[in-house]
Design a protein around this motif. Structure first.
Motif, mmCIF file in Angstrom:
data_model
loop_
_atom_site.group_PDB
_atom_site.id
_atom_site.type_symbol
_atom_site.label_atom_id
_atom_site.label_comp_id
_atom_site.label_asym_id
_atom_site.label_seq_id
_atom_site.Cartn_x
_atom_site.Cartn_y
_atom_site.Cartn_z
ATOM 1 N N TRP A 1 54.866 47.778 44.894
ATOM 2 C CA TRP A 1 54.126 47.189 43.783
ATOM 3 C C TRP A 1 55.033 46.341 42.900
ATOM 4 N N ASN A 2 56.269 46.784 42.698
ATOM 5 C CA ASN A 2 57.201 46.086 41.810
ATOM 6 C C ASN A 2 58.095 45.083 42.526
ATOM 7 N N TYR A 3 57.781 44.736 43.765
ATOM 8 C CA TYR A 3 58.609 43.796 44.525
ATOM 9 C C TYR A 3 58.351 42.367 44.025
ATOM 10 N N TYR A 4 59.447 41.664 43.723
ATOM 11 C CA TYR A 4 59.370 40.299 43.204
ATOM 12 C C TYR A 4 59.933 39.298 44.211
ATOM 13 N N ILE A 5 59.285 38.148 44.296
ATOM 14 C CA ILE A 5 59.812 36.988 45.016
ATOM 15 C C ILE A 5 59.630 35.794 44.094
ATOM 16 N N GLY A 6 60.714 35.081 43.863
ATOM 17 C CA GLY A 6 60.642 33.880 43.028
ATOM 18 C C GLY A 6 60.136 34.145 41.626
ATOM 19 N N GLY A 7 60.456 35.305 41.067
ATOM 20 C CA GLY A 7 60.050 35.617 39.709
ATOM 21 C C GLY A 7 58.632 36.163 39.590
ATOM 22 N N TYR A 8 57.944 36.340 40.693
ATOM 23 C CA TYR A 8 56.571 36.851 40.666
ATOM 24 C C TYR A 8 56.479 38.212 41.331
ATOM 25 N N GLN A 9 55.717 39.100 40.699
ATOM 26 C CA GLN A 9 55.395 40.391 41.280
ATOM 27 C C GLN A 9 54.279 40.123 42.296
ATOM 28 N N VAL A 10 54.645 40.092 43.560
ATOM 29 C CA VAL A 10 53.804 39.542 44.629
ATOM 30 C C VAL A 10 52.414 40.168 44.683
ATOM 31 N N LEU A 11 52.341 41.491 44.785
ATOM 32 C CA LEU A 11 51.037 42.142 44.968
ATOM 33 C C LEU A 11 50.139 41.961 43.751
ATOM 34 N N GLN A 12 50.727 42.023 42.566
ATOM 35 C CA GLN A 12 49.946 41.826 41.352
ATOM 36 C C GLN A 12 49.464 40.379 41.244
ATOM 37 N N LYS A 13 50.361 39.442 41.511
ATOM 38 C CA LYS A 13 50.009 38.017 41.385
ATOM 39 C C LYS A 13 48.882 37.632 42.334
ATOM 40 N N PHE A 14 48.939 38.133 43.559
ATOM 41 C CA PHE A 14 47.897 37.827 44.533
ATOM 42 C C PHE A 14 46.521 38.201 43.971
ATOM 43 N N LEU A 15 46.415 39.403 43.407
ATOM 44 C CA LEU A 15 45.129 39.862 42.871
ATOM 45 C C LEU A 15 44.775 39.146 41.564
ATOM 46 N N LYS A 16 45.774 38.954 40.712
ATOM 47 C CA LYS A 16 45.551 38.296 39.427
ATOM 48 C C LYS A 16 44.988 36.886 39.624
ATOM 49 N N ASP A 17 45.517 36.183 40.623
ATOM 50 C CA ASP A 17 45.036 34.829 40.921
ATOM 51 C C ASP A 17 43.593 34.817 41.413
ATOM 52 N N ARG A 18 43.093 35.972 41.836
ATOM 53 C CA ARG A 18 41.736 36.070 42.380
ATOM 54 C C ARG A 18 40.801 36.896 41.504
ATOM 55 N N LYS A 19 41.260 37.243 40.314
ATOM 56 C CA LYS A 19 40.460 38.065 39.405
ATOM 57 C C LYS A 19 39.129 37.379 39.113
ATOM 58 N N GLY A 20 38.064 38.186 39.153
ATOM 59 C CA GLY A 20 36.723 37.662 38.932
ATOM 60 C C GLY A 20 36.048 37.226 40.223
ATOM 61 N N ARG A 21 36.822 37.174 41.297
ATOM 62 C CA ARG A 21 36.259 36.796 42.602
ATOM 63 C C ARG A 21 36.098 38.033 43.473
#
Length: 189
Positions: A132-152
């Motif tokens: 869950w806390n794994y980062y690539i390029g300054g982004y928390q990958v698993l969280q960002k993936f879902l955050k970018d799709r929130k509401g969908r």
């Protein structure tokens, strides 16, 4: 027609050669090698200050077998990150829940249950805190993936399971890379 093909990885091509010398190495093999080096936590820590102010300097080993090993690590990482690896065929996480609601409403990680919830009823299981806390390029990958799709709607749960698995395999490979990294810097070109 004159293009070099990548080194066949996983085969012993050394035939007694211990160093790279004037070897016929394809660009793809060099790319995979560099990719592996850049995923070394040892490399990142050692050169952290330098990486903040300049382009990365890649230590190139003169040892042919070390080069091949790192090219193989890099190839595995690239395949994982493109979600093209056969290592992803058996995901470590599954999409669970009793409701028909697949809308990504509230993203929440439950450390105790090792679950990532997308709403009150639906979740992905077997997600460790490290994943869950794994980062690539300054982004928390698993969280960002879902955050970018929130509401969908979560329209492709298997893809998210593959991403979770890819991160787990990446961490495993990074540990292997770090175990072998001293071999890179001990015999530089």
């Amino acid at each position: 027609g004159n293009r070099k093909s990548p080194l066949p990885l996983g085969e012993d091509l050394g035939e007694g050669r211990e160093d790279l010398g004037e070897g016929n190495i394809a660009p793809e093999s060099i790319f995979f090698y560099v990719y592996a080096v850049l995923y070394s936590n040892t490399y990142r820590e050692k050169y952290a200050e330098f990486l903040k102010i300049d382009f990365p300097r890649i230590p190139f080993t003169s040892n042919y077998n070390t080069f091949l090993k790192f090219a193989e690590y890099g190839k595995r990482l690239v395949d994982l990150h493109l979600l093209n690896s056969s290592e992803l065929e058996r995901p470590i996480s599954h999409y669970q829940g009793i409701s028909a609601n697949d809308k990504i409403e509230k993203i929440e990680y439950n450390e105790h249950e090792q679950r990532v919830y997308i709403n009150k009823d639906k979740y992905f299981d077997n997600v460790s805190e490290e994943l869950w806390n794994y980062y690539i390029g300054g982004y928390q990958v698993l969280q960002k993936f879902l955050k970018d799709r929130k509401g969908r709607t979560m329209d492709n749960p298997p893809q998210y399971c593959r991403i979770i698995t890819a991160i787990a395999k990446t961490i495993e490979i990074q540990q292997q890379i770090d175990e072998d990294y001293s071999n890179v810097e001990s015999q530089l070109i």
